[in-house]
Scaffold this active site. Structure first.
Site, PDB file in Angstrom:
ATOM      1  N   ASP A   1       0.858  -1.183   0.000  1.00 31.79           N
ATOM      2  CA  ASP A   1       0.000   0.000   0.000  1.00 31.79           C
ATOM      3  C   ASP A   1       0.897   1.238   0.000  1.00 31.79           C
ATOM      4  OD1 ASP A   1      -2.220   1.871   0.607  1.00 31.79           O
ATOM      5  OD2 ASP A   1      -3.366   0.050   0.949  1.00 31.79           O
TER       6      ASP A   1
ATOM      7  N   HIS B   1       2.143   2.160  -3.164  1.00 29.91           N
ATOM      8  CA  HIS B   1       1.239   3.132  -3.781  1.00 29.91           C
ATOM      9  C   HIS B   1       1.799   4.548  -3.700  1.00 29.91           C
ATOM     10  CE1 HIS B   1      -2.402   0.176  -3.393  1.00 29.91           C
ATOM     11  NE2 HIS B   1      -1.369  -0.316  -4.036  1.00 29.91           N
TER      12      HIS B   1
END
Ligand SMILES: *[C@@H]1O[C@H](CO)[C@@H](O)[C@H](O)[C@H]1NC(C)=O
Ligand SMILES: *[C@@H]1O[C@H](CO)[C@@H](O)[C@H](O)[C@H]1NC(C)=O
Ligand SMILES: *[C@@H]1O[C@H](CO)[C@@H](O)[C@H](O)[C@H]1NC(C)=O
Ligand SMILES: *[C@@H]1O[C@H](CO)[C@@H](O)[C@H](O)[C@H]1NC(C)=O
Length: 402
Positions: A227, A250
């Site tokens: 993430d 991310h």
């Protein structure tokens, strides 16, 4: 965190009581400068659950009225959910970790547990040097990835809450169930030389998450995870990020913000000399399209290299993962004074610069200087909605700010 499960985990819940019986702490106190966890019964065999030994070593250090060190020798220590609480008599406690702390063997051990695996709460002057934390998150990720409705949220591997003057140096965190490192409601925290890793497919495994905190510094660190590499939540001020390398992840994200109307803003964030490789986003600010009094102001992104990054520069004020349950309203979060300087490299998307701001609260004071981003070997594009600001120096793709 982009996975829908984030929304049940907006603020870190505190569910473990603090270890507070003063008599117990006093009994454990041994007038020594070095509290070796093995002297309190911890076993480096990877199996014997050593949680109590760690708590006793903490009690000894915390009640000792001078600087002292808790030593974790090499080897593997199985440690369950543990909360080290202050206030302490000493304003200077060092964890010297040579070994690895391993979480309980699979997620069922954390079942119904929310929050954190290893938490420090209300401490002042704690430093952690070295060590590896292995959160053993893979069975929980499998549950989440299979779409299991009864998967627990899981636990962040390491959290500092309500703490001050903290140093986390040279720590390695692998395979956390949820976030790797969380800094919440804390001041003056330095995270340096840490290494975070988890597979690119592991859900909700943000590398470092900061919220409601001021004076946090993150430097010289390497983060590859599933993430956000670093995520910046509400109420963050005076954050400094420098020399961080983000592999699959991310990207570096301010937000998501503005889900709740009364949320605090984010102010004075510097991100400097970072490398993003193969990330889903580069430098991102994201807010939900909901009414909010929040803001993001005074952000500097200075000198970043992008290697095959999707959305290298992005402000997204219509953030709505999975396009579900979003209100379609315009974001109340006011974004101003954000500057991008010396950002170069390759975009994996045609649109390399995207400012999709709120119709009700346009972004203002955006500045682009010396930007050179290409899409594969071709020119990239920029896209603007409700974005005001200036471009100077060489700017590729050409600016669409007005
Ligand atoms: C207490 O201190 C002594 C040395 O002063 C040491 O030998 C002993 O292992 C310590 N006990 C614990 C539980 O740390
Ligand atoms: C804590 O104590 C150690 C050893 O006495 C010292 O080197 C270190 O600088 C102290 N740290 C702080 C934050 O005072
Ligand atoms: C996790 O532990 C439970 C209970 O001990 C066991 O039934 C289950 O098979 C384990 N799952 C995995 C993936 O190891
Ligand atoms: C912004 O934050 C930095 C630390 O990241 C700090 O040194 C600086 O004084 C802050 N600026 C303002 C105006 O508060």
């Amino acid at each position: 965190m982009d996975h829908p499960q984030r929304h049940v985990f907006q603020l870190i819940l505190l569910i473990l009581p603090c270890f507070s019986t003063i008599a117990e702490a006093a009994a454990a106190a041994n007038q020594t400068l070095i509290h070796d966890v093995t002297a309190f019964g911890a076993k480096a065999d990877g199996e014997t659950v050593s949680t109590k030994a760690f708590l006793s070593a903490w009690a000894a250090a915390c009640s000792f009225p001078a600087p002292s060190t808790i030593k974790v020798p090499s080897g593997f220590f199985a440690v369950g959910q543990v909360k080290f609480c202050g206030p302490c008599k000493s304003g200077n406690i060092t964890f010297q970790i040579d070994g690895t702390l391993v979480a309980p063997s699979n997620y069922t051990a954390f079942y119904e547990v929310k929050g954190n695996w290893i938490q420090f709460d209300g401490v002042d002057g704690v430093s952690i040097f070295g060590g590896t934390l292995n959160g053993r998150g893979s069975s929980l990720w499998s549950c989440k990835l299979a779409g299991g409705r009864n998967c627990p949220d899981g636990a962040a591997s390491l959290a500092f809450t309500n703490s001050k003057e903290v140093v986390i140096s040279g720590l390695t965190s692998i395979d956390s169930e949820l976030y790797h490192i969380v800094i919440d409601r804390s001041q003056r925290v330095t995270v340096e030389g840490v290494k975070v890793s988890a597979p690119a497919t592991s859900p909700n495994t943000d590398g470092i998450h900061v919220q409601m905190s001021a004076g946090v510094i993150v430097t010289d660190s390497t983060i590859d995870t599933g993430d956000d590499c670093i995520s910046v939540g509400p109420g963050t001020r005076d954050l400094w990020i420098e020399k961080v390398s983000c592999g699959p992840s991310h990207g570096i994200s301010i937000g998501s913000l503005g889900k709740e109307p009364g949320e605090q803003g984010v102010e004075n964030v510097t991100v400097r000399s970072v490398l993003l490789s193969g990330t889903e986003n580069g430098l991102r600010i994201k807010t939900w399209g909901s009414p909010s009094d929040g803001f993001v102001r005074g952000v500097t992104f200075d000198h970043a290299i992008m290697k095959n990054v999707r959305n290298p520069i992005i402000i997204d004020q219509n953030y709505c993962p999975n396009e579900k349950g979003c209100s379609d309203q315009s974001s109340g979060v006011k974004i101003s004074d954000v500057s991008y300087r010396d950002i170069r490299g390759s975009s994996a998307t045609l649109v390399a610069v995207s400012f999709d701001c709120s119709a009700m609260n346009p972004c203002s004071g955006i500045s682009l200087q010396d930007i050179d981003l290409a899409y594969e070997d071709q020119p990239a594009m920029a896209s603007c909605n409700h974005a005001e600001g200036l471009a100077s120096g060489l700017v590729h793709p050409p600016s669409c700010l007005h």
